[in-house]
Write an enzyme that holds these catalytic residues in place. Structure first.
Site, PDB file in Angstrom:
ATOM      1  N   CYS A   7       0.862  -1.184   0.000  1.00  0.00           N
ATOM      2  CA  CYS A   7       0.000   0.000   0.000  1.00  0.00           C
ATOM      3  C   CYS A   7       0.897   1.232   0.000  1.00  0.00           C
ATOM      4  O   CYS A   7       2.076   1.137  -0.364  1.00  0.00           O
ATOM      5  CB  CYS A   7      -0.987  -0.023   1.172  1.00  0.00           C
ATOM      6  SG  CYS A   7      -0.240   0.024   2.815  1.00  0.00           S
ATOM      7  N   ARG A  13      -3.351  -0.588   5.414  1.00  0.00           N
ATOM      8  CA  ARG A  13      -3.956  -1.658   4.611  1.00  0.00           C
ATOM      9  C   ARG A  13      -3.052  -2.878   4.429  1.00  0.00           C
ATOM     10  O   ARG A  13      -3.471  -4.016   4.698  1.00  0.00           O
ATOM     11  CB  ARG A  13      -4.363  -1.114   3.221  1.00  0.00           C
ATOM     12  CG  ARG A  13      -5.523  -0.155   3.287  1.00  0.00           C
ATOM     13  CD  ARG A  13      -5.666   0.620   1.994  1.00  0.00           C
ATOM     14  NE  ARG A  13      -4.533   1.534   1.797  1.00  0.00           N
ATOM     15  CZ  ARG A  13      -4.334   2.284   0.718  1.00  0.00           C
ATOM     16  NH1 ARG A  13      -5.197   2.214  -0.281  1.00  0.00           N
ATOM     17  NH2 ARG A  13      -3.293   3.089   0.636  1.00  0.00           N
ATOM     18  N   ASP A 120      -8.352   3.819   1.320  1.00  0.00           N
ATOM     19  CA  ASP A 120      -7.376   4.184   2.344  1.00  0.00           C
ATOM     20  C   ASP A 120      -8.110   4.643   3.606  1.00  0.00           C
ATOM     21  O   ASP A 120      -8.823   5.641   3.563  1.00  0.00           O
ATOM     22  CB  ASP A 120      -6.510   5.318   1.782  1.00  0.00           C
ATOM     23  CG  ASP A 120      -5.354   5.647   2.682  1.00  0.00           C
ATOM     24  OD1 ASP A 120      -5.342   5.184   3.836  1.00  0.00           O
ATOM     25  OD2 ASP A 120      -4.464   6.364   2.217  1.00  0.00           O
TER      26      ASP A 120
HETATM   27  P1  4NP Z   1      -1.766   2.862   4.103  1.00  0.00           P
HETATM   28  O1  4NP Z   1      -2.390   4.209   4.693  1.00  0.00           O
HETATM   29  O2  4NP Z   1      -1.216   3.202   2.730  1.00  0.00           O
HETATM   30  O3  4NP Z   1      -2.926   1.943   4.035  1.00  0.00           O
HETATM   31  O4  4NP Z   1      -0.695   2.449   5.069  1.00  0.00           O
HETATM   32  C1  4NP Z   1      -1.710   5.431   4.738  1.00  0.00           C
HETATM   33  C2  4NP Z   1      -0.693   5.615   5.642  1.00  0.00           C
HETATM   34  C3  4NP Z   1      -0.068   6.848   5.718  1.00  0.00           C
HETATM   35  C4  4NP Z   1      -0.451   7.876   4.884  1.00  0.00           C
HETATM   36  C5  4NP Z   1      -1.468   7.684   3.985  1.00  0.00           C
HETATM   37  C6  4NP Z   1      -2.083   6.460   3.899  1.00  0.00           C
HETATM   38  N1  4NP Z   1       0.177   9.140   4.979  1.00  0.00           N
HETATM   39  O5  4NP Z   1      -0.231  10.057   4.267  1.00  0.00           O
HETATM   40  O6  4NP Z   1       1.101   9.284   5.795  1.00  0.00           O
END
Ligand code: 4NP
Length: 149
Positions: A7, A13, A120
């Site tokens: 991800c 995720r 997300d």
């Molecule tokens: P992930 O979620 O891709 O599912 O781990 C996110 C984690 C961090 C961020 C965005 C989405 N961020 O902008 O820091």
């Protein structure tokens, strides 16, 4: 068979996808996860992801975020991406046709009808994490049934 879940941040995720898949694939499998950004490198998963997994008796608390590497394209057989933008980014980093063929959109590979993005949940609440859990759980079941035929 070696499976990598990917991800953006590798704190919401893909850690859930890794934890869920590990409960379904026992035996000679390697399941890991990574992110396309290194912003959260070394961090444990988001506490909401840890809690959501724990609600389903899965412990992901000891995982650590890491960015995807060039080696991952050689090590892993299947690289499942959580949404279209992650897929595009990961695909752009593959260096050979063989590596490109390993890169898949998770929900598309699972054969889920409708939306192919795992949304997300980072800016959402616990209910969003639970929705993600349910999507990932069903998707992993579908992928496991393909792998184990
Ligand atoms: P992930 O979620 O891709 O599912 O781990 C996110 C984690 C961090 C961020 C965005 C989405 N961020 O902008 O820091």
């Amino acid at each position: 068979m070696k499976i990598l879940m990917v991800c953006l941040g590798n704190i919401c995720r893909s850690p859930l996808a890794e934890g869920i898949m590990k409960t379904k694939l026992t035996g000679d499998f390697l399941v890991d996860s990574a992110g396309t950004i290194s912003m959260h490198e070394g961090e444990h998963p988001d506490r909401r992801a840890v809690k959501t997994a724990a609600n389903h008796t899965i412990d992901i608390s000891q995982q650590r975020s890491r960015p995807i590497t060039k080696d991952d394209f050689k090590t892993f057989d299947k690289i499942y991406c959580m949404d279209a933008s992650v897929y595009k980014e990961v695909l752009s980093r593959a260096e050979t046709e063989e590596e490109r063929q390993k890169v898949l959109l998770f929900l598309e590979a699972a054969g889920t009808h409708g939306n192919t993005d795992v949304p997300d949940p980072y800016w959402g609440g616990m209910e969003d994490f639970e929705k993600v859990y349910q999507l990932l759980d069903k998707g992993c079941d579908a992928i496991v049934s393909q792998i184990l035929v």
